[in-house]
Write a protein that holds these residues in place. Structure first.
Motif, short mmCIF file in Angstrom:
data_model
loop_
_atom_site.label_atom_id
_atom_site.label_comp_id
_atom_site.label_asym_id
_atom_site.label_seq_id
_atom_site.Cartn_x
_atom_site.Cartn_y
_atom_site.Cartn_z
N LEU A 122 0.83 -1.20 0.00
CA LEU A 122 0.00 0.00 0.00
C LEU A 122 0.87 1.25 0.00
O LEU A 122 0.58 2.22 -0.71
N ASN A 123 1.94 1.22 0.77
CA ASN A 123 2.86 2.36 0.78
C ASN A 123 3.52 2.56 -0.58
O ASN A 123 3.68 3.69 -1.05
N GLU A 124 3.89 1.47 -1.22
CA GLU A 124 4.48 1.55 -2.57
C GLU A 124 3.46 2.10 -3.57
O GLU A 124 3.79 2.93 -4.42
N ALA A 125 2.22 1.63 -3.48
CA ALA A 125 1.18 2.14 -4.37
C ALA A 125 0.97 3.63 -4.16
O ALA A 125 0.83 4.38 -5.13
N MET A 126 0.99 4.07 -2.90
CA MET A 126 0.82 5.49 -2.61
C MET A 126 1.95 6.31 -3.24
O MET A 126 1.70 7.36 -3.84
N ARG A 127 3.17 5.80 -3.13
CA ARG A 127 4.30 6.50 -3.77
C ARG A 127 4.09 6.58 -5.28
O ARG A 127 4.32 7.61 -5.90
N ARG A 128 3.64 5.50 -5.87
CA ARG A 128 3.41 5.46 -7.32
C ARG A 128 2.28 6.41 -7.71
O ARG A 128 2.39 7.16 -8.68
N TRP A 129 1.19 6.39 -6.97
CA TRP A 129 0.04 7.23 -7.30
C TRP A 129 0.37 8.72 -7.19
O TRP A 129 -0.19 9.54 -7.91
N HIS A 130 1.26 9.05 -6.28
CA HIS A 130 1.56 10.46 -6.06
C HIS A 130 2.81 10.95 -6.79
O HIS A 130 3.14 12.13 -6.71
N ALA A 131 3.47 10.08 -7.49
CA ALA A 131 4.62 10.49 -8.30
C ALA A 131 4.10 10.92 -9.66
O ALA A 131 3.54 10.13 -10.40
N SER A 132 4.25 12.16 -9.96
CA SER A 132 3.73 12.67 -11.22
C SER A 132 4.84 12.64 -12.27
O SER A 132 5.86 13.30 -12.10
N PRO A 133 4.63 11.91 -13.36
CA PRO A 133 5.64 11.96 -14.42
C PRO A 133 5.76 13.39 -14.94
O PRO A 133 4.75 14.00 -15.29
N PRO A 134 6.97 13.96 -14.94
CA PRO A 134 7.14 15.38 -15.25
C PRO A 134 6.54 15.83 -16.58
O PRO A 134 6.01 16.93 -16.66
N GLY A 135 6.61 15.02 -17.60
CA GLY A 135 6.12 15.45 -18.90
C GLY A 135 4.63 15.27 -19.09
O GLY A 135 4.08 15.69 -20.09
N ASP A 136 3.95 14.66 -18.13
CA ASP A 136 2.54 14.34 -18.30
C ASP A 136 1.58 15.39 -17.77
O ASP A 136 0.40 15.35 -18.06
N GLU A 137 2.07 16.30 -16.96
CA GLU A 137 1.20 17.30 -16.35
C GLU A 137 1.62 18.69 -16.83
O GLU A 137 2.80 19.03 -16.78
N PRO A 138 0.67 19.52 -17.27
CA PRO A 138 1.01 20.88 -17.68
C PRO A 138 1.63 21.68 -16.53
O PRO A 138 2.54 22.47 -16.73
N ASP A 139 1.12 21.45 -15.30
CA ASP A 139 1.65 22.12 -14.12
C ASP A 139 1.81 21.05 -13.04
O ASP A 139 0.86 20.74 -12.32
N PRO A 140 3.00 20.46 -12.93
CA PRO A 140 3.21 19.36 -11.98
C PRO A 140 2.89 19.71 -10.53
O PRO A 140 2.38 18.88 -9.79
N VAL A 141 3.15 20.95 -10.11
CA VAL A 141 2.87 21.33 -8.72
C VAL A 141 1.37 21.36 -8.48
O VAL A 141 0.88 20.85 -7.47
N THR A 142 0.61 21.93 -9.41
CA THR A 142 -0.85 21.94 -9.26
C THR A 142 -1.39 20.51 -9.26
O THR A 142 -2.29 20.19 -8.48
N ALA A 143 -0.84 19.66 -10.09
CA ALA A 143 -1.27 18.25 -10.11
C ALA A 143 -1.02 17.59 -8.75
O ALA A 143 -1.86 16.84 -8.26
#
Length: 173
Positions: A113-134
């Motif tokens: 569950l901890n690993e899944a949480m890390r994965r869910w909250h890691a935003s691939p840099p090129g996938d979000e127009p504004d990574p901080v807002t994401a």
């Protein structure tokens, strides 16, 4: 007896009676199988809890994937949609998540569950127009989930919908 029916019985016990009620005997009785039938699939209580954790992770992954259309910013929107489906869905699945999380107190059991949480909250840099807002959007959804898990009556359907719409709007920026 299939694994899912055993997991369903364990989830029901957790949701209705709390972690103290989760015994292999109680799960077998709830599922209508012998304890031996349960032990065939889950030889220990720890194995049963690991099965519960794995299933909720898979279900959330599937929800997110179902909403993620691959366009810029869609992962944050998919995360919000999936979260609100769990928070407001007919079955109120967040209660199940809360119960399973409470049962997964052993660090080894909680590790997936901890690993899944890390994965869910890691935003691939090129996938979000504004990574901080994401990140803010996902963290807000996560915080809302936590609050609703402890005080489900705090927000009514209209308030939850307004929060969802605002988070989705933020994720489009």
């Amino acid at each position: 007896m299939k694994k899912d029916a055993l997991l369903d019985a364990a989830e029901a016990l957790l949701s209705e009676q709390g972690t103290q009620a989760l015994t292999l005997t109680a799960v077998a009785d709830r599922a209508g199988v012998s304890k031996g039938g349960l032990l065939y699939h889950f030889p220990t209580k720890e194995a049963l809890i690991k099965g519960l954790v794995a299933r909720v992770i898979e279900e959330f992954d599937a929800l997110v994937a179902g909403y993620d259309d691959g366009t810029p910013g869609s992962y944050a929107r998919a995360y919000v949609e999936a979260t609100f489906e769990i928070l407001t869905g007919e079955a109120r699945a967040y209660r199940r998540w809360s119960a399973i999380t409470a049962a997964a107190t052993d660090p080894e059991v909680a590790a997936p569950l901890n690993e899944a949480m890390r994965r869910w909250h890691a935003s691939p840099p090129g996938d979000e127009p504004d990574p901080v807002t994401a990140m803010v959007v996902r963290l807000a959804a996560e915080g809302l989930w936590e609050v609703v898990s402890h005080a489900p009556e705090l927000y009514d359907a209209a308030q939850l919908d307004a929060l969802k719409q605002r988070l989705l709007a933020l994720s489009r920026r």
